[in-house]
Design a protein around this motif. Structure first.
Motif, PDB file in Angstrom:
ATOM      1  N   VAL A  66       4.115  -4.129   7.497  1.00  0.00           N
ATOM      2  CA  VAL A  66       5.569  -4.184   7.417  1.00  0.00           C
ATOM      3  C   VAL A  66       6.130  -2.768   7.313  1.00  0.00           C
ATOM      4  O   VAL A  66       5.419  -1.832   6.940  1.00  0.00           O
ATOM      5  N   ALA A  67       7.411  -2.608   7.629  1.00  0.00           N
ATOM      6  CA  ALA A  67       8.067  -1.304   7.540  1.00  0.00           C
ATOM      7  C   ALA A  67       8.290  -0.880   6.093  1.00  0.00           C
ATOM      8  O   ALA A  67       8.231   0.302   5.769  1.00  0.00           O
ATOM      9  N   ASP A  68       8.543  -1.846   5.202  1.00  0.00           N
ATOM     10  CA  ASP A  68       8.884  -1.540   3.812  1.00  0.00           C
ATOM     11  C   ASP A  68       8.020  -2.357   2.858  1.00  0.00           C
ATOM     12  O   ASP A  68       8.432  -3.414   2.390  1.00  0.00           O
ATOM     13  N   VAL A  69       6.822  -1.857   2.576  1.00  0.00           N
ATOM     14  CA  VAL A  69       5.901  -2.598   1.714  1.00  0.00           C
ATOM     15  C   VAL A  69       6.446  -2.713   0.287  1.00  0.00           C
ATOM     16  O   VAL A  69       6.240  -3.725  -0.379  1.00  0.00           O
ATOM     17  N   ASP A  70       7.174  -1.701  -0.186  1.00  0.00           N
ATOM     18  CA  ASP A  70       7.740  -1.784  -1.539  1.00  0.00           C
ATOM     19  C   ASP A  70       8.824  -2.857  -1.625  1.00  0.00           C
ATOM     20  O   ASP A  70       8.912  -3.577  -2.621  1.00  0.00           O
ATOM     21  N   GLN A  93       0.219   0.886  -4.059  1.00  0.00           N
ATOM     22  CA  GLN A  93      -0.310   2.225  -4.296  1.00  0.00           C
ATOM     23  C   GLN A  93      -0.575   2.899  -2.964  1.00  0.00           C
ATOM     24  O   GLN A  93      -0.763   2.241  -1.942  1.00  0.00           O
ATOM     25  N   ASN A  94      -0.585   4.231  -2.992  1.00  0.00           N
ATOM     26  CA  ASN A  94      -0.904   5.001  -1.797  1.00  0.00           C
ATOM     27  C   ASN A  94      -2.415   5.034  -1.627  1.00  0.00           C
ATOM     28  O   ASN A  94      -3.150   5.277  -2.581  1.00  0.00           O
ATOM     29  N   PHE A  99      -1.882   4.741   4.180  1.00  0.00           N
ATOM     30  CA  PHE A  99      -0.980   3.602   4.013  1.00  0.00           C
ATOM     31  C   PHE A  99      -0.619   3.416   2.553  1.00  0.00           C
ATOM     32  O   PHE A  99      -1.390   3.772   1.662  1.00  0.00           O
ATOM     33  N   ARG A 100       0.537   2.842   2.317  1.00  0.00           N
ATOM     34  CA  ARG A 100       0.915   2.325   1.004  1.00  0.00           C
ATOM     35  C   ARG A 100       0.585   0.835   1.066  1.00  0.00           C
ATOM     36  O   ARG A 100       0.924   0.170   2.045  1.00  0.00           O
ATOM     37  N   MET A 101      -0.095   0.321   0.037  1.00  0.00           N
ATOM     38  CA  MET A 101      -0.622  -1.031   0.145  1.00  0.00           C
ATOM     39  C   MET A 101      -0.560  -1.759  -1.192  1.00  0.00           C
ATOM     40  O   MET A 101      -0.657  -1.158  -2.248  1.00  0.00           O
ATOM     41  N   LEU A 118       2.253   5.652   5.442  1.00  0.00           N
ATOM     42  CA  LEU A 118       2.875   6.719   4.656  1.00  0.00           C
ATOM     43  C   LEU A 118       3.510   7.741   5.604  1.00  0.00           C
ATOM     44  O   LEU A 118       2.976   7.969   6.710  1.00  0.00           O
ATOM     45  N   PRO A 119       4.631   8.346   5.226  1.00  0.00           N
ATOM     46  CA  PRO A 119       5.225   9.380   6.077  1.00  0.00           C
ATOM     47  C   PRO A 119       4.208  10.485   6.363  1.00  0.00           C
ATOM     48  O   PRO A 119       3.442  10.889   5.485  1.00  0.00           O
TER      49      PRO A 119
END
Length: 124
Positions: A66-70, A93-94, A99-101, A118-119
């Motif tokens: 997804v674009a916004d995992v948070d 978490q990063n 990835f942030r997951m 992640l950016p």
């Protein structure tokens, strides 16, 4: 509709599985004795019956990109799931792989790895 691959996961009981995912904002799009399709906007998961599955021994999984995992985690946190046991929802978490997951384990023991790049990772 564009090209898509949909996860196919086991369900011990379709009713219990649908109720769990409805708490996460999914809706039943199709259900008969042998198949169930749940969707939450563009996210779609298909389920097949597996009444003898032992959740603690399940090896089934899927990635939810997804674009916004948070934002997805905030939405799913409203279900009040614990962060241990089955089912569970872990904190985002990063990860070292860019990835942030976070992870969701459903009542059937299936693992959904929810990820956003992640950016600067090159995967955005």
């Amino acid at each position: 509709m564009g090209d898509v691959v949909t996860a196919n996961l086991p369900a011990i009981d379709f009713g219990e599985t649908a109720s769990f995912y409805e708490r996460l904002g999914f809706e039943v799009g199709f259900r008969d004795e042998g198949w169930m399709i749940l969707s939450r906007g563009p996210l779609e998961i298909e389920f097949f019956p597996h009444p003898d599955l032992k959740p603690a021994g399940s090896w089934f999984s899927a990635c939810v990109r997804v674009a916004d995992v948070d934002g997805l985690h905030r939405a799913w946190s409203a279900a009040g799931l614990p962060d241990r046991g089955i089912p569970r929802l872990t904190a985002p978490q990063n990860e070292a792989f860019g990835f942030r997951m976070f992870a969701l384990v459903d009542p059937n023991g299936s693992l959904l790895r929810c990820l956003s790049p992640l950016p600067g990772s090159g995967d955005e």
